[in-house]
Write a protein that holds these residues in place. Structure first.
Motif: not given
Length: 185
Positions: A88-98
């Motif tokens: 992970l290099t940025s919080f923008n790489q995240l999305k709500e998942q399981y």
């Protein structure tokens, strides 16, 4: 108390904790972590994005980045009950998942080999003096750690700490448990 009773009690404590007090308590635990040799030596830290029933991990991620450390976060596969960690290099790489947890978007992040992780911060709802934990019930970390030898620590607020928790044969303690006031090794 059963594991279910303990989970309910800890969730209730979290729900009743005022935001300002939560931030203050988390900061004390974070500072315990940053003083450890394991933190100082680790080049890659693995951890889960925290939910409302855990110590804040976004602050830990930001601190790691500010110190030039790499961060890996898991993406779970609920069908196989397995996890793969991604850089992970940025919080923008995240999305709500399981289960509503923020996870890496695999199309935007590179997978990380377990042997590249120098410190894994293992989540949990409750912990005991022997460094055993009760997780959230999915067994993802138990399975991962049974297959991979990774140095571990856990972060807990004082109300998450119990003298002794119910244990199962496959349970393994974390290497270090850090609370607001204590370090258990």
């Amino acid at each position: 108390m059963t594991k279910t009773d303990i989970r309910k009690a800890v969730r209730k404590y979290f729900a009743q904790l005022a935001a300002e007090e939560y931030t203050k308590k988390c900061s004390r635990v974070h500072n315990q972590l940053y003083r450890t040799e394991q933190w100082r030596q680790a080049r890659m830290i693995a951890l889960t994005l925290s939910t409302k029933n855990e110590i804040d991990t976004r602050a830990v991620i930001k601190k790691a980045w500010s110190e030039g450390k790499q961060v890996a976060v898991p993406k779970v596969n609920p069908l196989t009950h397995s996890m793969t960690f991604y850089k992970l290099t940025s919080f923008n790489q995240l999305k709500e998942q399981y289960a509503g947890i923020q996870e890496p978007d695999a199309s935007q992040a590179a997978p990380v080999l377990p042997e590249d992780i120098q410190l894994m911060i293992v989540p949990g709802l409750a912990f005991d003096w022997g460094r055993y934990r009760i997780g959230f019930g999915g067994g993802y970390y138990d399975r991962f750690l049974a297959a991979h030898l990774v140095p571990t620590c856990a972060l807990a607020l004082d109300f998450q700490l119990f003298e002794k928790l119910p244990r199962e044969e496959h349970d393994k303690p974390v290497d270090i448990l850090l609370t607001e006031e204590k370090v258990f090794r």
